[in-house]
Every structure is written in C-alpha cells, then in structure tokens.
Scaffold this active site. Structure first.
Site, PDB file in Angstrom:
ATOM      1  N   ARG A 147      84.937 -20.936 -23.658  1.00 14.53           N
ATOM      2  CA  ARG A 147      84.281 -20.080 -22.637  1.00 14.53           C
ATOM      3  C   ARG A 147      85.406 -19.856 -21.686  1.00 14.53           C
ATOM      4  O   ARG A 147      85.983 -20.970 -20.992  1.00 14.53           O
ATOM      5  CB  ARG A 147      83.236 -21.058 -22.018  1.00 14.53           C
ATOM      6  CG  ARG A 147      82.391 -20.118 -21.049  1.00 14.53           C
ATOM      7  CD  ARG A 147      81.222 -20.964 -20.397  1.00 14.53           C
ATOM      8  NE  ARG A 147      81.818 -21.459 -19.143  1.00 14.53           N
ATOM      9  CZ  ARG A 147      81.141 -21.862 -18.139  1.00 14.53           C
ATOM     10  NH1 ARG A 147      79.703 -21.489 -18.376  1.00 14.53           N
ATOM     11  NH2 ARG A 147      81.511 -22.150 -16.903  1.00 14.53           N
ATOM     12  N   TYR A 159      81.643 -19.423  -8.718  1.00 12.00           N
ATOM     13  CA  TYR A 159      81.123 -20.536  -9.521  1.00 12.00           C
ATOM     14  C   TYR A 159      81.522 -20.522 -10.923  1.00 12.00           C
ATOM     15  O   TYR A 159      81.697 -19.631 -11.621  1.00 12.00           O
ATOM     16  CB  TYR A 159      79.607 -20.248  -9.612  1.00 12.00           C
ATOM     17  CG  TYR A 159      78.891 -21.198 -10.455  1.00 12.00           C
ATOM     18  CD1 TYR A 159      78.645 -22.567  -9.632  1.00 12.00           C
ATOM     19  CD2 TYR A 159      78.466 -20.977 -11.584  1.00 12.00           C
ATOM     20  CE1 TYR A 159      77.987 -23.583 -10.260  1.00 12.00           C
ATOM     21  CE2 TYR A 159      77.635 -22.125 -12.334  1.00 12.00           C
ATOM     22  CZ  TYR A 159      77.724 -23.368 -11.666  1.00 12.00           C
ATOM     23  OH  TYR A 159      76.898 -24.387 -12.315  1.00 12.00           O
ATOM     24  N   ASP A 210      80.346 -16.708 -19.222  1.00 10.86           N
ATOM     25  CA  ASP A 210      79.051 -16.759 -18.792  1.00 10.86           C
ATOM     26  C   ASP A 210      79.054 -15.994 -17.390  1.00 10.86           C
ATOM     27  O   ASP A 210      79.793 -16.111 -16.687  1.00 10.86           O
ATOM     28  CB  ASP A 210      78.962 -18.229 -18.303  1.00 10.86           C
ATOM     29  CG  ASP A 210      77.602 -18.758 -18.126  1.00 10.86           C
ATOM     30  OD1 ASP A 210      76.753 -17.776 -17.637  1.00 10.86           O
ATOM     31  OD2 ASP A 210      77.227 -19.937 -17.848  1.00 10.86           O
ATOM     32  N   HIS A 212      76.253 -15.999 -15.472  1.00 10.66           N
ATOM     33  CA  HIS A 212      75.551 -16.805 -14.608  1.00 10.66           C
ATOM     34  C   HIS A 212      74.342 -16.128 -13.784  1.00 10.66           C
ATOM     35  O   HIS A 212      74.298 -15.749 -12.742  1.00 10.66           O
ATOM     36  CB  HIS A 212      76.418 -17.201 -13.657  1.00 10.66           C
ATOM     37  CG  HIS A 212      77.245 -18.532 -14.019  1.00 10.66           C
ATOM     38  ND1 HIS A 212      76.665 -19.633 -14.618  1.00 10.66           N
ATOM     39  CD2 HIS A 212      78.529 -18.667 -14.024  1.00 10.66           C
ATOM     40  CE1 HIS A 212      77.692 -20.585 -15.041  1.00 10.66           C
ATOM     41  NE2 HIS A 212      78.822 -20.113 -14.870  1.00 10.66           N
ATOM     42  N   GLU A 236      77.105 -14.740 -21.859  1.00 10.51           N
ATOM     43  CA  GLU A 236      75.819 -15.501 -21.483  1.00 10.51           C
ATOM     44  C   GLU A 236      75.230 -15.129 -20.114  1.00 10.51           C
ATOM     45  O   GLU A 236      75.886 -14.686 -18.987  1.00 10.51           O
ATOM     46  CB  GLU A 236      76.226 -16.964 -21.466  1.00 10.51           C
ATOM     47  CG  GLU A 236      75.245 -18.080 -21.143  1.00 10.51           C
ATOM     48  CD  GLU A 236      75.833 -19.360 -20.801  1.00 10.51           C
ATOM     49  OE1 GLU A 236      76.949 -19.525 -21.121  1.00 10.51           O
ATOM     50  OE2 GLU A 236      75.061 -20.216 -20.152  1.00 10.51           O
ATOM     51  N   GLU A 262      69.582 -21.080 -20.441  1.00 15.53           N
ATOM     52  CA  GLU A 262      69.720 -22.503 -19.898  1.00 15.53           C
ATOM     53  C   GLU A 262      68.807 -22.833 -18.999  1.00 15.53           C
ATOM     54  O   GLU A 262      68.471 -23.907 -18.818  1.00 15.53           O
ATOM     55  CB  GLU A 262      71.025 -22.834 -19.874  1.00 15.53           C
ATOM     56  CG  GLU A 262      71.585 -21.993 -18.436  1.00 15.53           C
ATOM     57  CD  GLU A 262      73.070 -22.296 -18.033  1.00 15.53           C
ATOM     58  OE1 GLU A 262      73.910 -22.385 -19.118  1.00 15.53           O
ATOM     59  OE2 GLU A 262      73.509 -22.399 -16.950  1.00 15.53           O
ATOM     60  N   ARG A 283      69.716 -20.703 -25.663  1.00 17.00           N
ATOM     61  CA  ARG A 283      70.440 -21.928 -25.002  1.00 17.00           C
ATOM     62  C   ARG A 283      69.768 -23.085 -24.406  1.00 17.00           C
ATOM     63  O   ARG A 283      70.433 -24.003 -23.825  1.00 17.00           O
ATOM     64  CB  ARG A 283      71.240 -20.988 -23.647  1.00 17.00           C
ATOM     65  CG  ARG A 283      72.081 -20.198 -24.003  1.00 17.00           C
ATOM     66  CD  ARG A 283      73.578 -20.580 -24.052  1.00 17.00           C
ATOM     67  NE  ARG A 283      73.932 -21.139 -22.822  1.00 17.00           N
ATOM     68  CZ  ARG A 283      74.583 -22.182 -22.659  1.00 17.00           C
ATOM     69  NH1 ARG A 283      75.141 -22.868 -23.948  1.00 17.00           N
ATOM     70  NH2 ARG A 283      75.217 -22.676 -21.622  1.00 17.00           N
ATOM     71  N   GLU A 339      77.560 -26.081 -26.670  1.00 16.95           N
ATOM     72  CA  GLU A 339      78.599 -26.054 -25.660  1.00 16.95           C
ATOM     73  C   GLU A 339      79.017 -27.858 -25.394  1.00 16.95           C
ATOM     74  O   GLU A 339      78.081 -28.816 -25.345  1.00 16.95           O
ATOM     75  CB  GLU A 339      77.688 -25.749 -24.286  1.00 16.95           C
ATOM     76  CG  GLU A 339      78.819 -25.875 -23.072  1.00 16.95           C
ATOM     77  CD  GLU A 339      78.048 -25.389 -21.910  1.00 16.95           C
ATOM     78  OE1 GLU A 339      76.567 -25.190 -21.991  1.00 16.95           O
ATOM     79  OE2 GLU A 339      78.827 -25.293 -20.578  1.00 16.95           O
ATOM     80  N   TRP A 402      72.236 -16.787  -7.893  1.00 15.15           N
ATOM     81  CA  TRP A 402      73.243 -17.553  -7.879  1.00 15.15           C
ATOM     82  C   TRP A 402      74.197 -17.462  -9.137  1.00 15.15           C
ATOM     83  O   TRP A 402      75.065 -17.636  -9.156  1.00 15.15           O
ATOM     84  CB  TRP A 402      72.930 -19.034  -7.414  1.00 15.15           C
ATOM     85  CG  TRP A 402      72.210 -19.760  -8.902  1.00 15.15           C
ATOM     86  CD1 TRP A 402      71.244 -20.063  -8.990  1.00 15.15           C
ATOM     87  CD2 TRP A 402      73.331 -20.320  -9.728  1.00 15.15           C
ATOM     88  NE1 TRP A 402      70.902 -20.655 -10.374  1.00 15.15           N
ATOM     89  CE2 TRP A 402      72.375 -20.942 -10.510  1.00 15.15           C
ATOM     90  CE3 TRP A 402      74.549 -20.778  -9.845  1.00 15.15           C
ATOM     91  CZ2 TRP A 402      72.469 -21.654 -11.797  1.00 15.15           C
ATOM     92  CZ3 TRP A 402      75.054 -21.367 -11.027  1.00 15.15           C
ATOM     93  CH2 TRP A 402      74.005 -21.832 -11.701  1.00 15.15           C
TER      94      TRP A 402
HETATM   95  O1  KDG Z   1      72.953 -27.106 -13.735  1.00 16.46           O
HETATM   96  C1  KDG Z   1      73.495 -26.118 -14.040  1.00 16.46           C
HETATM   97  C2  KDG Z   1      74.766 -25.792 -14.741  1.00 16.46           C
HETATM   98  O2  KDG Z   1      74.798 -26.806 -15.802  1.00 16.46           O
HETATM   99  C3  KDG Z   1      75.269 -24.481 -15.284  1.00 16.46           C
HETATM  100  O3  KDG Z   1      75.406 -23.523 -14.137  1.00 16.46           O
HETATM  101  C4  KDG Z   1      76.314 -24.422 -16.069  1.00 16.46           C
HETATM  102  O4  KDG Z   1      75.973 -22.200 -16.618  1.00 16.46           O
HETATM  103  C5  KDG Z   1      76.419 -23.417 -17.031  1.00 16.46           C
HETATM  104  C6  KDG Z   1      76.762 -23.785 -18.558  1.00 16.46           C
HETATM  105  O5  KDG Z   1      76.601 -22.449 -19.052  1.00 16.46           O
HETATM  106  O6  KDG Z   1      77.344 -24.473 -18.811  1.00 16.46           O
HETATM  107 MG    MG Z   2      75.512 -21.170 -18.428  1.00 13.12          MG
END
Ligand code: KDG
Ligand code: MG
Length: 402
Positions: A147, A159, A210, A212, A236, A262, A283, A339, A402
């Site tokens: 990733r 981030y 990702d 996010h 992702e 996730e 996820r 992951e 975020w």
């Molecule tokens: O607690 C949140 C994190 O684990 C996350 O933001 C990490 O996006 C993430 C990922 O894909 O591992």
């Molecule tokens: Mg993620």
C-alpha cells in the site's frame, strides 16, 4: 462447561490495546481483542458493566446463542462500541472452543484452504521519492503487495504518512491533532504518484492505496478512473462509508477494484455494496465486525457475489485479532488479502504470537485455539495512555471527513 469469570486487560506497550479474557470451570481460558482505537475505554465499560455479568454461568461453546444474546437480545444494536465488545466475546469463546478440542481455530472454520496468507505491507513517504524508496524497501523484505501513501505537495501533513523518523502510527497521544486537507491537490497528485511507482516496481507487484474516505462520489470516480492504467490491487475507502449508494457512481465510471469497510461493524453496512456488486473486497475486521460468528456469514454472503476478504490489519488491532484473522483467512475460500502492519517489538513483550511472515505470505502455526497469549504481569508495566486519531479540516477551516 461454564464461564466462571471474565476480565478486561488494558495495556499500552507502545500503543493502547484492550483484551478480554474469559475463564471457564475447566482450566481453559479464551482471549478476544476489544481494541477500538481512540475509544478504548468506552468498550471497557460496555464489557465490564453490561456483558461480563451476563456471561457468567453460560456454556462458552454456545457461540451462536451467546452472539445473538448480545446482539438480538439488546435493544440498542450495532455501532462500533457495541460490536467491538461482541467481537471480543465471540473471539474469546471460539478460542475456548478450539482449545477444548485441542485444535487450531482454523479447523473449526473449514480447515485449511491454503498454506500461506497473502499480505500487504505499508510504504509511505513525505514525498514521491521517499514513497518510491520505501516501496522498494518493502519489496526487498519479500512483500508482493504494498500500500503506497505519500505526502501531498502543498498539504502540511497527510494522514497515513510517518512523522519524523518514527514509523507511521494511526493514533497520537492526547486529544486529536488537527490536519488540513485539499482534495484538488490530492486528486491531481495521486495518479502521478502511481505512474511513477509503477514505472519503478514493474507490473508484478500488487499496489494498493487508501483514500481514507476523503473523496465525494464523483471525485472518487475520477480518481478510480485515472488510476486504471496502473492496475491497482485495490483503491480503499474512496468515499465515506456511510453512503453506500455513493459507490454506484464510482462503479459506473471505473474498473479499479474497490475495498471498503474498516469502519463498518455489521452486515447491514454492506448489504447494498454486496448485493449490487459495488465493491470487490470487504475490509471489516473480526475485532469490530462482530467476531468470527458474524464475519463467517458476511464472507459467505460476499462469496456468492465474487467479493473477497481483505481485512483491516493496522497496528491498532492487537495480535489476538491478527492471529484470529489468519485462522479465518486460512479457512475460507474467498480470501483475498490481509493487511499486515507489523507491531513494534515491545508489543511482543506482552503478547506472545504464533504467526510469522515469509516471502510475501503469513503463516500461522497449529497451536490450539487462536494461539496468542498475554503476559499480564508485563501488561501492567504499560498503563493506558490516551491517544486519538486526528481530525481533518479543509484548508479554509471547514470540518471534513478525517
Ligand atoms: O484506527 C484506524 C486506523 O487503523 C486506520 O486509519 C488505518 O486506514 C487504515 C488502514 O487501512 O490500515
Ligand atoms: Mg484504511
């Protein structure tokens, strides 16, 4: 067989973890991960005040009934706190059940469907050169899937990118830091990043990215479309997870595979996405998605639609969850990828593990149950310390995803 007691162990070897330990009348105990990053204590209270008293006296082998007792039996359903608590109970009960039968957990979930579990690593850099260099380092370690995240030119901190020389860690001590975000700069940069990374690593390495949750559906559609030439393994969380319908727009415009979930916690977060085939990978991890009992059903439903698993596995999920996920991934047919963000060494002073990485794959040994243990004496040396995920604002100050 009866549950005699249960306790919640909170520790912070480098980062916070919450672990549920369930005891039985037969000298067997089970462990479940109950870590909810940045909201750890809410799960502790939920377990200690509402769940543990109701568990005492139940037969731990009745995983299905106990799952429904805490899900169907409760008026206030779903939500990350509730479902993390249920996950921890469920994981610990499956650990007990497998230990009782003296067999590794995967044998209760279907046995071995494969030997090794394909995993993806994280590579991130403050800029494009560092991101490419760090991708190369992960490939040298043997990873077949990486990733890639990079600092975005013109955005202060992104981030998913490490700060200073420290390894990337999702939470920071204290109250949330405030990050700033500019979608235009991000969207202009990411296709360029992947063009360059692909040029360097060639076509055989799987690349992932990702978002996010930071794009609107039409922005996500543009990004997914522009990334097509670089053949990502997946993109992702391209849009915010609560808008399942948003994925329709992404799908209409692109064949870049999509992974999401996730932050999900039940099958009801997935029904549109699965039945309309709007995604390619689920996820949602065992620790937040109702444990083995619930994810077995979701994975089965996904398999009918040719959707595979790609469970979350960042450092805020404890070794107990990682081992349980590896058993799960070993057993099911529609496993896709896992992951794997390795924990710091200090974590293994508290948790003893039964898995290892070799040449792109993870392997789980055949210790009975989940196979991870916690050293409570060592855990006491690392008390809880508040840490949170950052919040995110647009550059004009508007609160944003975020
Ligand atoms: O607690 C949140 C994190 O684990 C996350 O933001 C990490 O996006 C993430 C990922 O894909 O591992
Ligand atoms: Mg993620």
């Amino acid at each position: 067989m009866k549950i005699t007691d249960a306790k919640v162990i909170v520790c912070s070897p480098g980062r916070n973890f919450v672990t549920l330990k369930i005891y039985t009348d037969q000298d067997i105990y089970g462990l479940g991960d109950a870590t909810l990053n940045g909201r750890e204590k809410a799960v502790v209270t939920y377990l200690e005040d509402y769940c543990i008293p109701a568990l005492i006296g139940k037969d731990p082998r009745n995983t299905e009934d106990i799952w429904h007792y805490f899900y169907k039996g409760v008026y206030w359903k779903r939500g990350a706190v509730t479902m993390t608590a249920i996950s921890a109970i469920d994981m610990a009960l499956w650990d007990i059940k497998a230990k009782t039968l003296n067999t590794p957990l995967y044998n209760l979930l279907g046995g071995k469907s494969r030997n090794g579990i394909l995993v993806y690593a994280h590579a991130n850099g403050k800029n494009i050169n560092e991101a490419i260099e760090n991708t190369g380092k992960e490939i040298e370690k043997g990873f077949l899937a990486v990733r890639v995240q990079s600092g975005i030119p013109g955005i202060g901190h992104t981030y998913g990118v490490a700060e200073g020389n420290k390894p990337y860690e999702p939470a920071q001590k204290g109250l949330p830091r405030e990050d700033y975000w500019d979608s235009t700069k991000y969207l202009n940069f990411i296709p360029f990043l992947f063009e360059k990374v692909r040029e360097v690593v060639g076509n055989d390495i799987h690349l992932l990215h990702d978002v996010h949750h930071r794009c609107t559906p039409i922005e996500a559609a543009r990004l997914a479309k522009e990334l097509e030439p670089f053949h990502l393994f997946w993109l992702e969380d391209p849009v915010s997870g609560e808008l399942q319908e948003g994925l329709r727009l992404v799908r209409q415009h692109s064949v870049t595979p999509i992974a999401i979930g996730e932050v999900f916690n039940t099958v009801y977060d997935y029904t549109t996405l699965i039945t309309e085939q709007l995604i390619d990978y689920i996820r949602m991890p065992l620790v937040h998605g109702g444990g083995i009992t619930h994810l077995t059903k979701i994975a089965a439903m996904a398999s009918i639609y040719h959707i595979q698993t790609g469970f979350h596995g960042a450092t805020d999920l404890s070794p107990v969850n990682m081992a349980a996920a590896l058993h799960f991934n070993t057993a099911i047919n529609n496993f896709g990828i896992q992951e794997y963000m390795p924990h710091q060494d200090i974590v293994h002073e508290v948790f003893s593990i039964n898995y290892h990485f070799k040449s792109g794959y993870m392997y789980i040994n055949d210790a009975p149950g989940i196979g991870v243990d916690i050293d409570e004496q060592k855990a006491r040396k690392f008390p809880y310390s508040m840490a949170c995920l950052p919040v995110n604002r647009k550059t004009d100050g508007t609160m944003f995803y975020w």
